[in-house]
Design a protein around this motif. Structure first.
Motif, PDB file in Angstrom:
ATOM      1  N   LEU A 147     104.149  55.502  52.453  1.00 38.73           N
ATOM      2  CA  LEU A 147     103.287  56.576  52.927  1.00 38.73           C
ATOM      3  C   LEU A 147     101.814  56.288  52.637  1.00 38.73           C
ATOM      4  CD1 LEU A 147     102.765  59.383  54.076  1.00 38.73           C
ATOM      5  CD2 LEU A 147     103.267  60.336  51.819  1.00 38.73           C
ATOM      6  N   ALA A 148     101.529  55.785  51.430  1.00 36.11           N
ATOM      7  CA  ALA A 148     100.137  55.472  51.091  1.00 36.11           C
ATOM      8  C   ALA A 148      99.572  54.447  52.063  1.00 36.11           C
ATOM      9  CB  ALA A 148     100.046  54.957  49.658  1.00 36.11           C
ATOM     10  N   GLY A 149     100.394  53.489  52.419  1.00 40.31           N
ATOM     11  CA  GLY A 149      99.950  52.479  53.383  1.00 40.31           C
ATOM     12  C   GLY A 149      99.711  53.072  54.756  1.00 40.31           C
ATOM     13  N   LEU A 150     100.608  53.959  55.176  1.00 45.82           N
ATOM     14  CA  LEU A 150     100.441  54.609  56.480  1.00 45.82           C
ATOM     15  C   LEU A 150      99.126  55.382  56.523  1.00 45.82           C
ATOM     16  CD1 LEU A 150     101.476  55.536  59.250  1.00 45.82           C
ATOM     17  CD2 LEU A 150     102.664  57.393  58.075  1.00 45.82           C
ATOM     18  N   LEU A 151      98.857  56.138  55.461  1.00 49.18           N
ATOM     19  CA  LEU A 151      97.616  56.915  55.422  1.00 49.18           C
ATOM     20  C   LEU A 151      96.398  55.997  55.397  1.00 49.18           C
ATOM     21  CD1 LEU A 151      98.730  59.639  52.870  1.00 49.18           C
ATOM     22  CD2 LEU A 151      98.425  59.922  55.336  1.00 49.18           C
ATOM     23  N   HIS A 152      96.525  54.873  54.716  1.00 50.95           N
ATOM     24  CA  HIS A 152      95.415  53.913  54.693  1.00 50.95           C
ATOM     25  C   HIS A 152      95.147  53.370  56.094  1.00 50.95           C
ATOM     26  CE1 HIS A 152      92.679  51.217  52.552  1.00 50.95           C
ATOM     27  NE2 HIS A 152      93.051  50.290  53.416  1.00 50.95           N
ATOM     28  N   MET A 153      96.214  53.136  56.856  1.00 51.11           N
ATOM     29  CA  MET A 153      96.037  52.655  58.232  1.00 51.11           C
ATOM     30  C   MET A 153      95.300  53.674  59.092  1.00 51.11           C
ATOM     31  SD  MET A 153      99.744  51.065  59.149  1.00 51.11           S
ATOM     32  CE  MET A 153     100.852  50.802  57.797  1.00 51.11           C
ATOM     33  N   LEU A 154      95.529  54.944  58.790  1.00 51.35           N
ATOM     34  CA  LEU A 154      94.970  56.024  59.610  1.00 51.35           C
ATOM     35  C   LEU A 154      93.650  56.556  59.063  1.00 51.35           C
ATOM     36  CD1 LEU A 154      98.263  58.051  60.204  1.00 51.35           C
ATOM     37  CD2 LEU A 154      97.171  56.456  61.783  1.00 51.35           C
ATOM     38  N   ARG A 155      93.051  55.862  58.095  1.00 56.16           N
ATOM     39  CA  ARG A 155      91.899  56.426  57.383  1.00 56.16           C
ATOM     40  C   ARG A 155      90.681  56.648  58.277  1.00 56.16           C
ATOM     41  NH1 ARG A 155      92.093  51.134  56.671  1.00 56.16           N
ATOM     42  NH2 ARG A 155      90.181  49.880  56.540  1.00 56.16           N
ATOM     43  N   ASP A 156      90.571  55.925  59.382  1.00 54.75           N
ATOM     44  CA  ASP A 156      89.421  56.113  60.288  1.00 54.75           C
ATOM     45  C   ASP A 156      89.700  57.157  61.362  1.00 54.75           C
ATOM     46  OD1 ASP A 156      88.700  52.593  60.096  1.00 54.75           O
ATOM     47  OD2 ASP A 156      87.779  54.254  59.005  1.00 54.75           O
ATOM     48  N   GLU A 157      90.878  57.762  61.319  1.00 55.92           N
ATOM     49  CA  GLU A 157      91.255  58.760  62.313  1.00 55.92           C
ATOM     50  C   GLU A 157      90.607  60.111  61.969  1.00 55.92           C
ATOM     51  OE1 GLU A 157      93.041  59.002  65.235  1.00 55.92           O
ATOM     52  OE2 GLU A 157      92.336  61.048  65.051  1.00 55.92           O
ATOM     53  N   PRO A 158      89.752  60.650  62.844  1.00 61.54           N
ATOM     54  CA  PRO A 158      89.087  61.931  62.538  1.00 61.54           C
ATOM     55  C   PRO A 158      90.064  63.058  62.216  1.00 61.54           C
ATOM     56  CG  PRO A 158      88.008  60.873  64.400  1.00 61.54           C
ATOM     57  CD  PRO A 158      89.242  60.073  64.102  1.00 61.54           C
ATOM     58  N   ARG A 159      91.250  63.042  62.839  1.00 61.17           N
ATOM     59  CA  ARG A 159      92.202  64.115  62.567  1.00 61.17           C
ATOM     60  C   ARG A 159      92.721  64.063  61.131  1.00 61.17           C
ATOM     61  NH1 ARG A 159      95.818  63.311  67.899  1.00 61.17           N
ATOM     62  NH2 ARG A 159      95.241  61.177  67.371  1.00 61.17           N
ATOM     63  N   LEU A 160      92.883  62.852  60.595  1.00 61.65           N
ATOM     64  CA  LEU A 160      93.289  62.734  59.195  1.00 61.65           C
ATOM     65  C   LEU A 160      92.157  63.203  58.283  1.00 61.65           C
ATOM     66  CD1 LEU A 160      95.420  61.799  57.141  1.00 61.65           C
ATOM     67  CD2 LEU A 160      94.288  59.571  57.129  1.00 61.65           C
ATOM     68  N   GLN A 161      90.926  62.823  58.606  1.00 60.25           N
ATOM     69  CA  GLN A 161      89.772  63.262  57.819  1.00 60.25           C
ATOM     70  C   GLN A 161      89.642  64.785  57.866  1.00 60.25           C
ATOM     71  OE1 GLN A 161      86.476  61.032  59.369  1.00 60.25           O
ATOM     72  NE2 GLN A 161      87.491  59.065  59.025  1.00 60.25           N
ATOM     73  N   THR A 162      89.889  65.357  59.039  1.00 64.83           N
ATOM     74  CA  THR A 162      89.841  66.815  59.170  1.00 64.83           C
ATOM     75  C   THR A 162      90.925  67.465  58.311  1.00 64.83           C
ATOM     76  OG1 THR A 162      88.966  66.640  61.417  1.00 64.83           O
ATOM     77  CG2 THR A 162      89.982  68.727  60.806  1.00 64.83           C
ATOM     78  N   PHE A 163      92.117  66.872  58.285  1.00 65.15           N
ATOM     79  CA  PHE A 163      93.217  67.388  57.462  1.00 65.15           C
ATOM     80  C   PHE A 163      92.830  67.386  55.982  1.00 65.15           C
ATOM     81  CE2 PHE A 163      97.375  68.195  55.910  1.00 65.15           C
ATOM     82  CZ  PHE A 163      97.619  67.293  54.886  1.00 65.15           C
ATOM     83  N   VAL A 164      92.236  66.284  55.513  1.00 65.86           N
ATOM     84  CA  VAL A 164      91.823  66.196  54.111  1.00 65.86           C
ATOM     85  C   VAL A 164      90.783  67.263  53.797  1.00 65.86           C
ATOM     86  CG1 VAL A 164      90.657  64.763  52.401  1.00 65.86           C
ATOM     87  CG2 VAL A 164      92.377  63.759  53.907  1.00 65.86           C
TER      88      VAL A 164
END
Length: 506
Positions: free
Chosen positions: A406-423
């Motif tokens: 999971l940590a790796g998956l999130l790292h892959m998605l770190r430039d995704e604005p939707r993930l940043q918005t979620f955080v």
């Protein structure tokens, strides 16, 4: 755009009147939007705010209460000052009641000890205002032309930010939604000082609206994005929210948003067949023809994309030759090499990684899924790049998607604005609280609690806090986040957000 009361008093027609400020000195830096001369006592009803009123005083009330009311009306409507010519109504000085009222309300009150034509003052000030407006229009036209040229030339974020800083004469920073700096120009200042503890500093900057000025922090901020999806913020450190700065920062933000739409990855190289596959810069059929001409047929054979860090393209090419395996190799970016291996299998990948590690034991060899055709090669290469991004420490052998978790998956998605918005949605209030109260650091308390499996006793012991103190901090965290920390779904969401935050900060 508008002169201040202080600047107006320095004009020659005003100096000819021997001006003397007798009250409201603190308001001398207010802007003068217009000059209005009048002798009527209810002039305030005709004003809109920002006017400097000129009068001889002949029409002013005779009683002290009326004079105080006159001053109060001017202050209430937003007049920036009152200049009274002495000699007609008042011989040597203004009534004390006027002076005290103006001083109490912060309204600049000026005595003109020599007669001077009010029309000369009006013309001088209005000319000053009009000249400033024309200069503002010329500056706005230059801003639009500069950024139009940058858009046409396909300038990258660094160039756009540098141009904005040059035009503003002030530091400019472009950040993503997680407050990480994407580009900056310190405008001659020390970058180390400008960007020190940037994330905490940025979180303390709270402008109002899509474009706004935080007077306390001294930053003008606007959102950057297009098609309803923001992906960053542009910040400019300026002394005030002047119109020219607002126009400049919004035009720069538009240029950045347009550039992102045209080329989502402007730094991506376009020089090899591998890059062509990844970036769709040429049809797959053409890639196949060119690869075959190079002696690397891609059709009717299993393929696998591999990314190596550091960029050991030459080493990868040599290893393929030693193994008598066909493949395309090339540099993807300054820190990564890409390989598309033909006749791929798990055994081929194992030997390939083993020989790469003989050249560089710390190298990362990440592989995507084995695919059956060149049309799927892009997917395999992108997956390999994502896996390489997710690896935190050197790993011997081949790293696959199943190895990063999971940590790796999130790292892959770190430039995704939707993930940043979620955080930001999950942890933003707590991060903002920690930025304002650096000694408490409640985020780390939450992290320990979640990593201890929501065992409060164990978490308190791990934090070296008494149970009551730890429970109190948990209660504060729950209140700040509006979350039930005894709820498994709520804690799961927060834990994922923490992992994502770590990925964003890595």
């Amino acid at each position: 755009m508008f002169p201040t009361v202080r600047e107006v008093l320095a004009l020659e027609p005003v100096r000819n009147g021997a001006p003397r400020v007798v009250a409201g000195q603190d308001g001398l830096d207010q802007a003068v939007r217009w000059v209005h001369s009048s002798e009527v006592p209810d002039i305030a009803t005709l004003l809109r705010g920002g006017e400097l009123v000129l009068t001889t005083g002949i029409g002013l009330p005779a009683d002290e209460a009326g004079l105080r009311r006159y001053i109060a009306d001017l202050a209430e409507v937003g007049a920036c000052g009152l200049a009274v010519e002495l000699g007609r109504r008042y011989a040597q000085r203004l009534p004390a009641a006027m002076v005290k009222a103006a001083d109490a309300l912060g309204l600049p009150l000026v005595e003109l000890h020599r007669g001077t034509p009010f029309v000369a003052i009006t013309e001088a000030v209005h000319s000053m205002i009009i000249d400033a407006q024309l200069a503002e229009l010329r500056a706005t036209e230059e801003i639009h032309q500069r950024f139009t040229d940058l858009s046409v030339e396909g300038a990258g974020p660094a160039e756009v930010v540098a141009q904005a800083a040059a035009l503003a004469g002030a530091p400019v920073v472009l950040e993503n939604l997680s407050r990480q700096v994407l580009a900056y120009d310190a405008a001659g200042e020390k970058a180390e000082l400008l960007l020190a503890s940037w994330e905490a500093h940025s979180r303390a900057i709270r402008p109002a609206g899509r474009t706004g000025y935080d007077a306390g922090a001294g930053w003008l901020v606007t959102a950057v994005g297009a098609r309803g999806q923001d992906w960053g913020r542009l910040l400019m450190r300026v002394p005030a929210a002047e119109a020219r700065y607002t126009i400049l920062i919004e035009r720069a933000a538009s240029t950045l948003a347009l550039g992102r739409l045209i080329d989502p990855d402007p730094e991506g190289p376009q020089r090899t067949l591998l890059q062509a596959l990844i970036n769709h810069s040429m049809p797959v059929e053409e890639v196949m023809v060119r690869a075959r001409a190079l002696g690397v047929p891609l059709d009717r054979r299993p393929l696998v994309g591999v990314v190596i860090r550091p960029a050991l393209a030459a080493v990868a090419e040599r290893v393929l030759a030693e193994m008598s395996v066909k493949g395309l190799t090339g540099t993807l970016d300054p820190r990564s090499a890409g390989v598309l291996i033909t006749h791929a299998s798990d055994e081929v990948l194992r030997v390939f990684a083993e020989r790469i590690h003989k050249s560089d034991p710390a190298a990362i060899v990440a592989a995507g899924e084995i695919v059956a055709s060149p049309r799927e090669a892009r997917r395999s290469l992108l997956e390999a790049a994502q896996v390489a991004d997710a690896v935190r420490h050197p790993v011997r052998g081949v790293v696959r998607l199943t190895d990063v978790g999971l940590a790796g998956l999130l790292h892959m998605l770190r430039d995704e604005p939707r993930l940043q918005t979620f955080v930001e949605r999950e942890l933003g209030p707590l991060l903002a609280y920690d930025a304002r109260n650096p000694r408490e650091q409640l985020l780390e308390v939450l992290r320990v609690y979640l990593e201890c499996g929501r065992n409060k006793s164990a978490a308190a012991e791990h934090s070296h806090l008494s149970r009551p103190a730890f429970y109190e901090r948990l209660a504060k965290i729950g209140k700040i986040l509006g979350a039930d920390l005894d709820s498994v779904p709520a804690c799961l969401s927060l834990h994922v957000a923490l992992l994502a935050l770590d990925a964003l900060r890595s």
